[in-house]
Write an enzyme that holds these catalytic residues in place. Structure first.
Site, PDB file in Angstrom:
ATOM      1  N   HIS A 136       0.829  -1.203   0.000  1.00  0.00           N
ATOM      2  CA  HIS A 136       0.000   0.000   0.000  1.00  0.00           C
ATOM      3  C   HIS A 136       0.866   1.256   0.000  1.00  0.00           C
ATOM      4  O   HIS A 136       0.615   2.196  -0.767  1.00  0.00           O
ATOM      5  CB  HIS A 136      -0.913  -0.016   1.226  1.00  0.00           C
ATOM      6  CG  HIS A 136      -1.772   1.189   1.368  1.00  0.00           C
ATOM      7  ND1 HIS A 136      -3.022   1.284   0.800  1.00  0.00           N
ATOM      8  CD2 HIS A 136      -1.559   2.376   2.012  1.00  0.00           C
ATOM      9  CE1 HIS A 136      -3.543   2.467   1.087  1.00  0.00           C
ATOM     10  NE2 HIS A 136      -2.678   3.147   1.828  1.00  0.00           N
ATOM     11  N   GLU A 137       1.900   1.283   0.843  1.00  0.00           N
ATOM     12  CA  GLU A 137       2.749   2.471   0.933  1.00  0.00           C
ATOM     13  C   GLU A 137       3.579   2.671  -0.334  1.00  0.00           C
ATOM     14  O   GLU A 137       3.719   3.789  -0.832  1.00  0.00           O
ATOM     15  CB  GLU A 137       3.654   2.379   2.163  1.00  0.00           C
ATOM     16  CG  GLU A 137       2.921   2.326   3.494  1.00  0.00           C
ATOM     17  CD  GLU A 137       1.957   3.483   3.701  1.00  0.00           C
ATOM     18  OE1 GLU A 137       2.188   4.567   3.137  1.00  0.00           O
ATOM     19  OE2 GLU A 137       0.966   3.295   4.426  1.00  0.00           O
ATOM     20  N   HIS A 140       1.509   4.236  -3.057  1.00  0.00           N
ATOM     21  CA  HIS A 140       1.371   5.697  -2.981  1.00  0.00           C
ATOM     22  C   HIS A 140       2.529   6.381  -3.706  1.00  0.00           C
ATOM     23  O   HIS A 140       2.328   7.368  -4.424  1.00  0.00           O
ATOM     24  CB  HIS A 140       1.369   6.153  -1.512  1.00  0.00           C
ATOM     25  CG  HIS A 140       0.044   6.054  -0.835  1.00  0.00           C
ATOM     26  ND1 HIS A 140      -1.121   6.571  -1.356  1.00  0.00           N
ATOM     27  CD2 HIS A 140      -0.314   5.495   0.365  1.00  0.00           C
ATOM     28  CE1 HIS A 140      -2.132   6.353  -0.533  1.00  0.00           C
ATOM     29  NE2 HIS A 140      -1.668   5.697   0.523  1.00  0.00           N
ATOM     30  N   GLU A 197      -6.386   6.467  -1.587  1.00  0.00           N
ATOM     31  CA  GLU A 197      -6.290   5.304  -0.704  1.00  0.00           C
ATOM     32  C   GLU A 197      -6.816   4.056  -1.406  1.00  0.00           C
ATOM     33  O   GLU A 197      -6.222   2.970  -1.293  1.00  0.00           O
ATOM     34  CB  GLU A 197      -7.061   5.555   0.590  1.00  0.00           C
ATOM     35  CG  GLU A 197      -6.466   6.628   1.473  1.00  0.00           C
ATOM     36  CD  GLU A 197      -5.055   6.303   1.915  1.00  0.00           C
ATOM     37  OE1 GLU A 197      -4.780   5.138   2.256  1.00  0.00           O
ATOM     38  OE2 GLU A 197      -4.207   7.218   1.910  1.00  0.00           O
TER      39      GLU A 197
END
Length: 276
Positions: A136-137, A140, A197
């Protein structure tokens, strides 16, 4: 009408002048601040955070953070190269650090600078849980969400400035500032952040699957996040993040896609989930 024209032209010019394509979604995204300017600043800020924090080194957990991060970033490069984006990561400087802090969080700065706090590890529970967070990070950073948020901030501020210049009456100007401030935040900026997100969740699932981690664990991770929050999260409409419930549902619906994508790269089985 004159005011609306000024705002429309202002926003249109900004969007037309500075756009880039998100390789993972194919969408045109705002890029008012080029990565050539953004990355060095982010790297400097990251180093400052590290200098002011208790960085954990030489432990099994800190080495795991680095190992998972490297696997996820390698998976990202494989995907990008296979989809015609060779060289996309040339300016990224991946770094993965664990900080001794009870905060339940992890974050990524533009250009690939990632921090995990020790407080999130009990929620992760396993290397696969860490991979779900890491994916997820990293997503981004890959999708340039930091660049887009900064661009959106500039547009929000620019429209506010244009409105204050165009509106001559003090009472009308005060009303504009009040309604524009609330409306642009709740109606534009917060949904914009929630969409990032959701994008990071989707991209992260693909990356963790390509790296050999079971993407089904991402939904389980967010169930634990939900339990840890104790139901204290704000309403989704007032939050930068989707609600835990909608996030879990969305992730579960995307798992088959991530598994299918991993199979294209020869990944047909995943690492066993072993708790710390």
């Amino acid at each position: 009408m004159k005011f609306k024209k000024i705002i429309s032209v202002f926003v249109l010019l900004l969007v037309v002048i500075a756009c880039s394509t998100n390789p993972f979604t194919g969408k045109q995204t705002m890029a008012l601040v080029p990565n050539s300017q953004l990355f060095p600043t982010a790297f400097q800020q990251y180093n400052q955070v590290l200098s002011e924090s208790k960085v954990v080194t030489g432990t099994a957990q800190s080495e795991m953070i680095k190992r998972v991060g490297q696997r996820i970033s390698v998976a990202a490069e494989r995907w990008l190269n296979a989809n015609g984006y060779q060289g996309y990561l040339k300016d990224y400087k991946w770094e993965y650090n664990l900080i001794d802090d009870k905060t339940v969080n992890a974050w990524c700065m533009p250009g690939g600078k990632i921090v995990f706090y020790t407080g999130i590890l009990p929620i992760a529970q396993s290397e696969t849980g860490v991979a779900a967070i890491m994916g997820h990070e990293v997503a981004h950073a890959l999708a340039n969400h930091g660049q887009q948020r900064m661009s959106a901030d500039y547009i929000q501020q620019g429209v506010a400035l244009a409105g204050n210049i165009a509106i001559q009456n003090d009472n009308d100007r005060a009303a504009f500032n009040q309604y524009y401030g609330i409306g642009s935040q709740v109606g534009v900026m917060l949904p914009f952040s929630r969409s990032h997100e959701a994008e990071a969740d989707k991209i992260g699932l693909i990356l963790m699957a390509l790296a050999g981690y079971n993407p089904s664990e991402a939904a389980e991770l967010w169930k634990r996040m939900e339990a840890n929050s104790g139901g204290n999260a704000p309403p989704e409409i007032l939050s930068t993040h989707p609600s835990n419930a909608s996030r879990i549902q969305n992730i579960q619906s995307l798992v088959p896609m991530a598994v299918s994508e991993a199979k294209k790269f020869g990944v047909t089985s995943f690492k066993p989930i072993t708790k710390f």
